[in-house]
Design a protein around this motif. Structure first.
Motif, PDB file in Angstrom:
ATOM      1  N   ASP A 191       0.835  -1.198   0.000  1.00 37.00           N
ATOM      2  CA  ASP A 191       0.000   0.000   0.000  1.00 37.00           C
ATOM      3  C   ASP A 191       0.874   1.254   0.000  1.00 37.00           C
ATOM      4  O   ASP A 191       1.598   1.514   0.964  1.00 37.00           O
ATOM      5  CB  ASP A 191      -0.910  -0.027   1.227  1.00 37.00           C
ATOM      6  N   GLU A 192       0.797   2.035  -1.064  1.00 34.82           N
ATOM      7  CA  GLU A 192       1.614   3.246  -1.175  1.00 34.82           C
ATOM      8  C   GLU A 192       1.275   4.276  -0.115  1.00 34.82           C
ATOM      9  O   GLU A 192       2.143   5.051   0.303  1.00 34.82           O
ATOM     10  CB  GLU A 192       1.494   3.843  -2.574  1.00 34.82           C
ATOM     11  N   THR A 224       6.978   0.150  -1.545  1.00 34.02           N
ATOM     12  CA  THR A 224       5.954  -0.892  -1.559  1.00 34.02           C
ATOM     13  C   THR A 224       6.490  -2.138  -2.254  1.00 34.02           C
ATOM     14  O   THR A 224       7.324  -2.054  -3.153  1.00 34.02           O
ATOM     15  CB  THR A 224       4.679  -0.426  -2.298  1.00 34.02           C
ATOM     16  N   PHE A 225       6.011  -3.268  -1.801  1.00 31.80           N
ATOM     17  CA  PHE A 225       6.380  -4.535  -2.418  1.00 31.80           C
ATOM     18  C   PHE A 225       5.356  -4.853  -3.491  1.00 31.80           C
ATOM     19  O   PHE A 225       4.158  -4.745  -3.272  1.00 31.80           O
ATOM     20  CB  PHE A 225       6.431  -5.646  -1.373  1.00 31.80           C
ATOM     21  N   THR A 226       5.848  -5.242  -4.647  1.00 37.77           N
ATOM     22  CA  THR A 226       4.954  -5.530  -5.765  1.00 37.77           C
ATOM     23  C   THR A 226       4.672  -7.019  -5.912  1.00 37.77           C
ATOM     24  O   THR A 226       3.842  -7.413  -6.713  1.00 37.77           O
ATOM     25  CB  THR A 226       5.543  -4.982  -7.081  1.00 37.77           C
ATOM     26  N   SER A 227       5.359  -7.842  -5.120  1.00 35.24           N
ATOM     27  CA  SER A 227       5.080  -9.278  -5.164  1.00 35.24           C
ATOM     28  C   SER A 227       5.097  -9.845  -3.750  1.00 35.24           C
ATOM     29  O   SER A 227       5.820  -9.358  -2.885  1.00 35.24           O
ATOM     30  CB  SER A 227       6.113 -10.019  -6.023  1.00 35.24           C
ATOM     31  N   LYS A 228       4.299 -10.866  -3.568  1.00 33.98           N
ATOM     32  CA  LYS A 228       4.258 -11.545  -2.277  1.00 33.98           C
ATOM     33  C   LYS A 228       5.610 -12.170  -1.962  1.00 33.98           C
ATOM     34  O   LYS A 228       6.055 -12.169  -0.821  1.00 33.98           O
ATOM     35  CB  LYS A 228       3.159 -12.613  -2.274  1.00 33.98           C
ATOM     36  N   GLU A 229       6.279 -12.674  -2.991  1.00 36.04           N
ATOM     37  CA  GLU A 229       7.591 -13.307  -2.788  1.00 36.04           C
ATOM     38  C   GLU A 229       8.605 -12.307  -2.223  1.00 36.04           C
ATOM     39  O   GLU A 229       9.377 -12.634  -1.327  1.00 36.04           O
ATOM     40  CB  GLU A 229       8.110 -13.909  -4.101  1.00 36.04           C
ATOM     41  N   ALA A 230       8.618 -11.086  -2.761  1.00 34.10           N
ATOM     42  CA  ALA A 230       9.547 -10.057  -2.269  1.00 34.10           C
ATOM     43  C   ALA A 230       9.233  -9.684  -0.821  1.00 34.10           C
ATOM     44  O   ALA A 230      10.145  -9.509  -0.001  1.00 34.10           O
ATOM     45  CB  ALA A 230       9.491  -8.819  -3.158  1.00 34.10           C
ATOM     46  N   ALA A 231       7.964  -9.593  -0.493  1.00 32.89           N
ATOM     47  CA  ALA A 231       7.576  -9.272   0.880  1.00 32.89           C
ATOM     48  C   ALA A 231       7.957 -10.409   1.832  1.00 32.89           C
ATOM     49  O   ALA A 231       8.448 -10.166   2.936  1.00 32.89           O
ATOM     50  CB  ALA A 231       6.078  -8.986   0.956  1.00 32.89           C
ATOM     51  N   ILE A 232       7.732 -11.644   1.406  1.00 37.00           N
ATOM     52  CA  ILE A 232       8.115 -12.794   2.230  1.00 37.00           C
ATOM     53  C   ILE A 232       9.625 -12.791   2.456  1.00 37.00           C
ATOM     54  O   ILE A 232      10.104 -13.003   3.574  1.00 37.00           O
ATOM     55  CB  ILE A 232       7.648 -14.113   1.590  1.00 37.00           C
ATOM     56  N   PRO A 258      -2.943 -10.209  11.868  1.00 31.86           N
ATOM     57  CA  PRO A 258      -2.052  -9.060  11.701  1.00 31.86           C
ATOM     58  C   PRO A 258      -2.662  -7.953  10.839  1.00 31.86           C
ATOM     59  O   PRO A 258      -3.207  -8.219   9.773  1.00 31.86           O
ATOM     60  CB  PRO A 258      -0.824  -9.642  10.996  1.00 31.86           C
ATOM     61  N   VAL A 259      -2.562  -6.715  11.367  1.00 30.98           N
ATOM     62  CA  VAL A 259      -3.005  -5.530  10.624  1.00 30.98           C
ATOM     63  C   VAL A 259      -1.869  -4.510  10.516  1.00 30.98           C
ATOM     64  O   VAL A 259      -2.057  -3.419   9.989  1.00 30.98           O
ATOM     65  CB  VAL A 259      -4.252  -4.883  11.274  1.00 30.98           C
ATOM     66  N   GLY A 260      -0.702  -4.862  11.037  1.00 30.92           N
ATOM     67  CA  GLY A 260       0.450  -3.978  10.993  1.00 30.92           C
ATOM     68  C   GLY A 260       1.605  -4.624  11.735  1.00 30.92           C
ATOM     69  O   GLY A 260       1.531  -5.788  12.131  1.00 30.92           O
ATOM     70  N   VAL A 300       0.667   0.428  10.191  1.00 29.62           N
ATOM     71  CA  VAL A 300      -0.653  -0.202  10.278  1.00 29.62           C
ATOM     72  C   VAL A 300      -1.311  -0.090   8.908  1.00 29.62           C
ATOM     73  O   VAL A 300      -1.211   0.954   8.246  1.00 29.62           O
ATOM     74  CB  VAL A 300      -1.529   0.483  11.358  1.00 29.62           C
ATOM     75  N   ALA A 301      -1.970  -1.153   8.472  1.00 27.86           N
ATOM     76  CA  ALA A 301      -2.690  -1.142   7.197  1.00 27.86           C
ATOM     77  C   ALA A 301      -3.663   0.040   7.173  1.00 27.86           C
ATOM     78  O   ALA A 301      -4.323   0.332   8.177  1.00 27.86           O
ATOM     79  CB  ALA A 301      -3.440  -2.460   6.996  1.00 27.86           C
TER      80      ALA A 301
END
Length: 180
Positions: free
Chosen positions: A28-29, A39-47, A69-71, A92-93
């Protein structure tokens, strides 16, 4: 606006199994606008970020509502002659902004680290001048605004002024939490 009770808000280790949840804030920008990371554009990068940075961190927790989790919130200790202080950071989201969640999480984290780290005397936070919502979180959590740090850091490649806040182990607010 929905508010959550203190018992709804908990802190726990963030894990790769939380990937769908943490993607809500990592991608989320609006959330990353004042953060050091993009911001992460892929789930893999965030993981990978969670595996490399969050899990090995000395004090990094998920901020949860009813276990989800919300943050996240982290406390980074300084070392050497500065080991009496640490810095708190949180995110926080955006769907959960304005509901008191970050304030409660900061209070909980402060309480925990002042108890867990006996040598800790000062917990500080550095917030971009334009991030007024985060400044309100810290003030509501009992932190004292100390001043402006001019061109303190690069934010998204640009020199940014910041406000520094602190909470001391001797502040009445801290003693209140330790007694609670």
């Amino acid at each position: 606006m929905e508010r959550y009770s203190d018992s709804d808000i908990t802190l726990r280790p963030l894990d790769v199994s939380d990937a769908d949840d943490f993607m809500k804030w990592y991608s989320d920008e609006k959330v990353s606008a004042f953060c050091s990371w993009d911001t992460f554009t892929s789930k893999e990068a965030a993981i990978q970020y969670v595996v490399d940075n969050v899990i090995p961190h000395p004090w990094h927790k998920a901020i949860c509502i009813s276990g989800r989790p919300v943050g996240s919130i982290s406390v980074s200790p300084f070392t050497g002659r500065d080991k009496c202080r640490a810095e708190v950071g949180y995110v926080v989201a955006s769907d959960y902004w304005g509901k008191g969640i970050a304030t409660r999480a900061v209070k909980m984290a402060a309480n925990a680290v002042f108890v867990e780290w006996g040598e800790l005397e000062r917990l500080e936070a550095v917030v971009a001048v334009k991030n007024t919502a985060s400044q309100r979180v810290l003030e509501k959590a009992g932190f004292m605004r100390e001043g402006i740090l001019r061109k303190y850091s690069l934010l998204k490649g640009r020199p940014t002024d910041a406000v520094i806040f602190s909470l001391l182990s001797t502040d009445p607010r801290v003693n209140f939490f330790m007694d609670a």
